[in-house]
Design a protein around this motif. Sequence first.
Motif, PDB file in Angstrom:
ATOM      1  N   MET A   1      52.204  37.290  49.175  1.00 38.41           N
ATOM      2  CA  MET A   1      50.971  36.693  48.651  1.00 38.41           C
ATOM      3  C   MET A   1      49.990  37.790  48.248  1.00 38.41           C
ATOM      4  N   LEU A   2      49.331  37.610  47.117  1.00 30.13           N
ATOM      5  CA  LEU A   2      48.399  38.631  46.654  1.00 30.13           C
ATOM      6  C   LEU A   2      47.058  38.497  47.362  1.00 30.13           C
ATOM      7  N   ILE A   3      46.312  39.593  47.429  1.00 28.88           N
ATOM      8  CA  ILE A   3      44.908  39.548  47.812  1.00 28.88           C
ATOM      9  C   ILE A   3      44.118  39.621  46.510  1.00 28.88           C
ATOM     10  N   VAL A   4      43.352  38.581  46.234  1.00 30.63           N
ATOM     11  CA  VAL A   4      42.671  38.498  44.943  1.00 30.63           C
ATOM     12  C   VAL A   4      41.188  38.818  45.139  1.00 30.63           C
ATOM     13  N   PRO A   5      40.660  39.774  44.357  1.00 33.34           N
ATOM     14  CA  PRO A   5      39.246  40.134  44.499  1.00 33.34           C
ATOM     15  C   PRO A   5      38.348  39.210  43.670  1.00 33.34           C
ATOM     16  N   CYS A   6      37.670  38.285  44.324  1.00 32.03           N
ATOM     17  CA  CYS A   6      36.698  37.442  43.610  1.00 32.03           C
ATOM     18  C   CYS A   6      35.408  38.264  43.464  1.00 32.03           C
ATOM     19  N   PRO A   7      34.849  38.386  42.254  1.00 28.72           N
ATOM     20  CA  PRO A   7      33.636  39.201  42.096  1.00 28.72           C
ATOM     21  C   PRO A   7      32.430  38.593  42.814  1.00 28.72           C
ATOM     22  N   HIS A   8      32.526  37.339  43.228  1.00 28.95           N
ATOM     23  CA  HIS A   8      31.417  36.698  43.941  1.00 28.95           C
ATOM     24  C   HIS A   8      31.607  36.745  45.449  1.00 28.95           C
ATOM     25  N   CYS A   9      32.849  36.555  45.912  1.00 28.42           N
ATOM     26  CA  CYS A   9      33.092  36.383  47.348  1.00 28.42           C
ATOM     27  C   CYS A   9      33.850  37.535  47.997  1.00 28.42           C
ATOM     28  N   GLY A  10      34.427  38.421  47.210  1.00 30.32           N
ATOM     29  CA  GLY A  10      35.213  39.503  47.793  1.00 30.32           C
ATOM     30  C   GLY A  10      36.696  39.176  47.854  1.00 30.32           C
ATOM     31  N   ASP A  11      37.449  39.976  48.641  1.00 36.04           N
ATOM     32  CA  ASP A  11      38.902  39.834  48.711  1.00 36.04           C
ATOM     33  C   ASP A  11      39.306  38.585  49.495  1.00 36.04           C
ATOM     34  N   ARG A  12      40.133  37.777  48.886  1.00 39.56           N
ATOM     35  CA  ARG A  12      40.604  36.552  49.548  1.00 39.56           C
ATOM     36  C   ARG A  12      42.084  36.357  49.236  1.00 39.56           C
ATOM     37  N   PRO A  13      42.801  35.581  50.095  1.00 43.26           N
ATOM     38  CA  PRO A  13      44.234  35.362  49.846  1.00 43.26           C
ATOM     39  C   PRO A  13      44.480  34.477  48.602  1.00 43.26           C
ATOM     40  N   GLU A  14      45.596  34.760  47.957  1.00 43.78           N
ATOM     41  CA  GLU A  14      45.961  34.105  46.697  1.00 43.78           C
ATOM     42  C   GLU A  14      45.913  32.570  46.753  1.00 43.78           C
ATOM     43  N   ILE A  15      46.272  31.978  47.908  1.00 42.25           N
ATOM     44  CA  ILE A  15      46.322  30.508  47.939  1.00 42.25           C
ATOM     45  C   ILE A  15      44.958  29.863  47.743  1.00 42.25           C
ATOM     46  N   GLU A  16      43.867  30.646  47.827  1.00 43.79           N
ATOM     47  CA  GLU A  16      42.546  30.065  47.559  1.00 43.79           C
ATOM     48  C   GLU A  16      42.273  29.934  46.061  1.00 43.79           C
ATOM     49  N   PHE A  17      43.169  30.503  45.234  1.00 39.26           N
ATOM     50  CA  PHE A  17      42.870  30.631  43.803  1.00 39.26           C
ATOM     51  C   PHE A  17      43.827  29.840  42.926  1.00 39.26           C
ATOM     52  N   ARG A  18      43.379  29.573  41.708  1.00 35.03           N
ATOM     53  CA  ARG A  18      44.280  29.106  40.655  1.00 35.03           C
ATOM     54  C   ARG A  18      44.298  30.147  39.549  1.00 35.03           C
ATOM     55  N   TYR A  19      45.497  30.530  39.120  1.00 36.45           N
ATOM     56  CA  TYR A  19      45.646  31.414  37.962  1.00 36.45           C
ATOM     57  C   TYR A  19      45.356  30.588  36.716  1.00 36.45           C
ATOM     58  N   ALA A  20      44.648  31.165  35.758  1.00 38.02           N
ATOM     59  CA  ALA A  20      44.245  30.366  34.597  1.00 38.02           C
ATOM     60  C   ALA A  20      44.589  31.028  33.264  1.00 38.02           C
ATOM     61  N   GLY A  21      45.637  31.858  33.248  1.00 39.64           N
ATOM     62  CA  GLY A  21      46.143  32.382  31.981  1.00 39.64           C
ATOM     63  C   GLY A  21      45.408  33.613  31.480  1.00 39.64           C
ATOM     64  N   PRO A  22      45.831  34.119  30.303  1.00 42.88           N
ATOM     65  CA  PRO A  22      45.245  35.340  29.751  1.00 42.88           C
ATOM     66  C   PRO A  22      43.761  35.166  29.475  1.00 42.88           C
ATOM     67  N   ALA A  23      42.995  36.261  29.635  1.00 46.24           N
ATOM     68  CA  ALA A  23      41.552  36.225  29.380  1.00 46.24           C
ATOM     69  C   ALA A  23      41.250  36.682  27.957  1.00 46.24           C
ATOM     70  N   HIS A  24      40.013  36.476  27.541  1.00 46.04           N
ATOM     71  CA  HIS A  24      39.505  36.971  26.255  1.00 46.04           C
ATOM     72  C   HIS A  24      40.246  36.399  25.049  1.00 46.04           C
ATOM     73  N   ILE A  25      40.757  35.193  25.149  1.00 45.76           N
ATOM     74  CA  ILE A  25      41.305  34.525  23.961  1.00 45.76           C
ATOM     75  C   ILE A  25      40.170  33.694  23.382  1.00 45.76           C
TER      76      ILE A  25
END
Lengths: 93, 417
Positions: A1-25
């Motif tokens: 499982m990845l540790i994902v850095p939320c710019p608002h909350c800090g490092d959290r485990p991947e299961i708290e997140f949803r991946y939402a595809g490529p950025a800047h499209i």
Amino acid sequence: MLIVPCPHCGDRPEIEFRYAGPAHIERAQRPAELSDEDWASYLYLRDNPKGLHFERWRHIHGCGRFFNAARDTVSDRFVASYKAGQKRPEIPR
Amino acid sequence: MSRYSIFSLARNALSGHRNWPRQWRSPEPRREYDVVIVGAGGHGLATAYYLAKEHRIQSVAVLEKGWLGGGNTGRNTTIIRSNYLQDESAAIYEHALKLWEGLSAELNYNVMYSPRGVMMLAHSVHDNQVLKRHIYANRLNGIDNEWLSPEEAKRFCPPLNIGRNIRYPVTGAALQRRGGTARHDAVAWGYARGADGMGVDIIENCEVTGLRRGADGAVTGCDTTRGFIGAKKVAVVAAGHTSVVMAMAGVRMPIESYPLQALVSEPVKPVFPCVVMSNSVHAYISQSDKGELVIGAGTDAYVSYSQNGGLHVAEHTLDAICELFPEFRRMRMLRNWGGIVDVTPDRSPIIGLTPVAGLYVNCGWGTGGFKATPGSGHVFAATVARGEPHPIAAPFTLDRFRTGRLIDEAAAAAVAH
Ligand SMILES: Cc1cc2nc3c(=O)[nH]c(=O)nc-3n(C[C@H](O)[C@H](O)[C@H](O)COP(=O)(O)OP(=O)(O)OC[C@H]3O[C@@H](n4cnc5c(N)ncnc54)[C@H](O)[C@@H]3O)c2cc1C
Ligand SMILES: [Zn+2]
């Protein structure tokens, strides 16, 4: 499982997140003027790089906010994360 | 190529099986070929085999960055079936299934195709309706698929828990009896040996690092870690690395690469007679001839080239397996691995020509292309040889993402295979 850095909350485990595809499209300003090629490119074509990837995540089981991150798709290591709407950071290779 | 038979077996037994010839050569690359295939997975090797066999094109090289069959071909859970929803998909997967039925004889190589039946479970009214819709669509296409009640499903697969008190009780199942499994490595090896026997050069440890184009824009060959290799036609069959290779010719693809995991248990005596899949609870399982339970999980959520995948994804699958088959709860898992699968927006493959003259691509098989290996190689070889799509391949063009004629198996399959 990845540790994902939320710019608002800090490092959290991947299961708290949803991946939402490529950025800047960017969605076209005048969709009616787009050719079929442009639509195909916007909707379907992807860089899918082996290396640095700019992508959107949503901290759905946390602050709930969308943000962007830069991750290396070979090691899965996050290189940067930044708030939605901010410019793509310069990342030295 | 020496043929395998009961006589060759007996002859070699006399010399203690020490004198079997190598199954394929390990040649130095030539300066130029008529066709260069990028990727020695099952699909690339099958393409080479049918190019040589059916189209008499023997000046063919298959370039592989690692070892033959070491990509998704050697990492998959080997489920074979043809009961896809859309007509175009049914046509190509059924074409493949018919080839599976005669493949061991065709290749003179035991690919261990075992039509033990593939059963897809339903867990809700919605699932029942979706699976029945598949069954009726398949019947219209002449493809076998039948509806089973929970009791009939249990009779077909005794370890199945059809208790009403589990979280996702089984409400029925769709069974394709001609579906089953095959030995993944043997498929790659059998095609490799057959192609090599007809003069195809299979070159391992040879990574394609660039695609060269001439003044007219057409491909002229590949830069590789073993030097430049010229080619009149280049056929890219690189699965999870398709985007990377096609980018070398400046072509962007409608593909994203995701890790997909599988795991096997310690080997046990025969306990599991068929293949069971459940799209709703994200699990599929069969038992290999060695006795291991072969279990497949879903893809990870994010694009990645790390042949790995998150532990929670595999755990989620094991939760479902333990509920459906409580007797497996105490079994130990021996190995867990990942492959990188090439996923298209409509979950259908891309087979055919590209905007670059002389450059062909066969990809996008995603989580479920092993079953298609013989059919994919067969129609792709015809496409490359003739320079125009084989009728079965014709709907699967790259151009469909511009015209909008997608072949939507995404909603239909929802999960792997
Ligand atoms: C865990 C898992 C379970 C699966 N289960 C099933 C299943 O039950 N049923 C089913 O039908 N399908 C299944 N699949 C999908 C199936 O494995 C694939 O669709 C299929 O094997 C693809 O075959 P291929 O020959 O195209 O790809 P591969 O076997 O991956 O071959 C592509 C080859 O290209 C090579 N290559 C890449 N880049 C380069 C380069 N630059 N130069 C030279 N060579 C290169 C790679 O090394 C690789 O060997 C599963 C996949 C995985 C990962
Ligand atoms: Zn947050």
